[in-house]
Enzyme design. Structure first.
Site, PDB file in Angstrom:
ATOM      1  N   CYS A   1      12.979  -7.824   5.785  1.00  0.00           N
ATOM      2  CA  CYS A   1      12.695  -7.018   6.982  1.00  0.00           C
ATOM      3  C   CYS A   1      13.679  -7.347   8.099  1.00  0.00           C
ATOM      4  CB  CYS A   1      11.254  -7.260   7.425  1.00  0.00           C
ATOM      5  SG  CYS A   1      10.786  -6.299   8.874  1.00  0.00           S
TER       6      CYS A   1
ATOM      7  N   CYS B   1      12.182  -7.373  11.602  1.00  0.00           N
ATOM      8  CA  CYS B   1      11.360  -8.557  11.868  1.00  0.00           C
ATOM      9  C   CYS B   1      12.218  -9.782  12.106  1.00  0.00           C
ATOM     10  CB  CYS B   1      10.439  -8.861  10.685  1.00  0.00           C
ATOM     11  SG  CYS B   1       9.535  -7.442  10.069  1.00  0.00           S
ATOM     12  N   ASP B   2      13.229  -9.995  11.277  1.00  0.00           N
ATOM     13  CA  ASP B   2      13.921 -11.287  11.248  1.00  0.00           C
ATOM     14  C   ASP B   2      15.373 -11.259  11.714  1.00  0.00           C
ATOM     15  OD1 ASP B   2      11.612 -12.492  10.313  1.00  0.00           O
ATOM     16  OD2 ASP B   2      12.090 -12.050   8.226  1.00  0.00           O
TER      17      ASP B   2
END
Ligand SMILES: Cc1cc2nc3c(=O)[nH]c(=O)nc-3n(C[C@H](O)[C@H](O)[C@H](O)COP(=O)(O)OP(=O)(O)OC[C@H]3O[C@@H](n4cnc5c(N)ncnc54)[C@H](O)[C@@H]3O)c2cc1C
Length: 314
Positions: free
Chosen positions: A138, A141-142
């Site tokens: 992701c 997300c990261d």
């Protein structure tokens, strides 16, 4: 031996952010929700470390700890949280029929499906070992953790192209590993990637191994035309080869797209079957975030409550 099915007013299938949020709303509305957690209690966030983009945690939070908080909040209002996997459903008549662990029969007036999706992985031992320590599925997300660092991303579709472009806004360099001699992404997304000076596309290339003992230090790639291997230094390794929604058992009854994402009536959590609602990643191909999953979980509980009230069942 025939046993009488247990009857449930509001059944929630799945215990990720969508399921727990639905449970909090349903329990506070006195719908006596029963939740079955499935094989991954707490959902996808239990396999990640830092979550920095869920509102309400100014210092970030560990994924498992955030899910524990959501669970406590759902329990505080009386959600009956149980171990078990929904293994079959029959949505052809009302009340709906659900089988848990292939042997327990339930009927339910309202069913909220919050079974999420699973990222597809390459299947390398090193990828699994370093998952959460530099390996991610992701970018949104990261990606932030790799500001001004070098990263690699595997994939060739629209999502991979979009995530490569997203990462290029943060990282100093992005290697995009593409198995074939061309990308599957739409022409416009391909052009965006090819025009970006920070992205280097490695065509006809596969990942042999993710390098590093305790954190990602690089990736060994193999050119399929020359059969030559080389090591690239990166600190982040992103896999963007697709997701699989956990929707198989529902597909015979519910409208879904060709990948299996459940279809809901736009602006609602309603499926094509009365009394069956879907929320979170199982019906969301686009955003796939904890906060959007939670938002649609809220919608599902409110839609279920109105449905039950209209039938005089609540
Ligand atoms: C490594 C990683 C890091 C991430 N980091 C972030 C982040 O920082 N921020 C962010 O917003 N998002 C992040 N995400 C995305 C986020 O985790 C998902 O968008 C979110 O968890 C989706 O929530 P959900 O409730 O729809 O489903 P999930 O979290 O996928 O949960 C699904 C639940 O359904 C259950 N289930 C499945 N099938 C059945 C069945 N047949 N019967 C009963 N139960 C079943 C599972 O056991 C699980 O409890 C990350 C994802 C990954 C993989």
């Amino acid at each position: 031996m025939t046993t009488t099915a247990e009857h449930i007013k509001c059944l929630i299938i799945g215990s990720g952010p969508a399921g727990y949020t639905a449970a909090i709303y349903a329990a506070r509305a006195n719908m006596q929700p029963v939740m079955y957690q499935g094989l991954q209690p707490g959902g996808q966030l239990t396999i990640t470390n830092d979550v920095e983009n869920f509102p309400g945690y100014p210092d970030g939070v560990m994924g498992p700890s955030m899910m524990e908080d959501l669970k406590k909040q759902a329990e505080r209002f009386g959600t009956d949280i149980r171990y078990g996997l929904a293994t079959a459903v029959d949505f052809s008549s009302h009340p709906h029929k659900i089988t848990i662990d292939e042997n327990k029969e339930l009927t339910a007036d309202a069913v909220i499906i919050a079974t999420g999706a699973s990222a597809k992985w390459l299947g390398l031992e090193s990828e699994a070992r370093l998952n959460g320590s530099g390996v991610s599925a992701c970018a949104v997300c990261d990606g932030f953790f790799y500001r001004n660092m070098e990263v690699a991303i595997v994939g060739a579709g629209d999502t991979a192209a979009e995530e490569a472009t997203y990462l290029a806004n943060l990282a100093s360099k992005v290697y995009m590993i593409v198995r074939k001699g061309e990308m599957r992404a739409s022409k416009i997304m391909q052009q965006r990637v090819l025009d970006n000076p920070k992205i280097e596309v490695l065509f006809d290339t596969v990942t042999d191994e993710v390098l590093g003992e305790h954190a990602v230090e690089g990736v060994r790639v193999k050119n399929l035309l020359t059969h030559e291997c080389r090591d690239i230094t990166v600190q982040g390794f992103f896999v963007a080869i697709g997701h699989e929604p956990n929707s198989k058992i529902f597909q015979p009854y519910l409208h879904h797209d060709e990948q299996g994402y459940l279809k809901t009536i736009p602006g609602t959590s309603k499926t094509n079957v009365d009394g069956v609602f879907a929320c979170g990643d199982v019906q969301d191909f686009t955003y796939r975030q904890a906060v959007t999953a939670a938002g649609t979980g809220c919608m599902a509980a409110l839609d279920a409550e109105r449905y039950l009230a209209a039938l005089g069942l609540h």
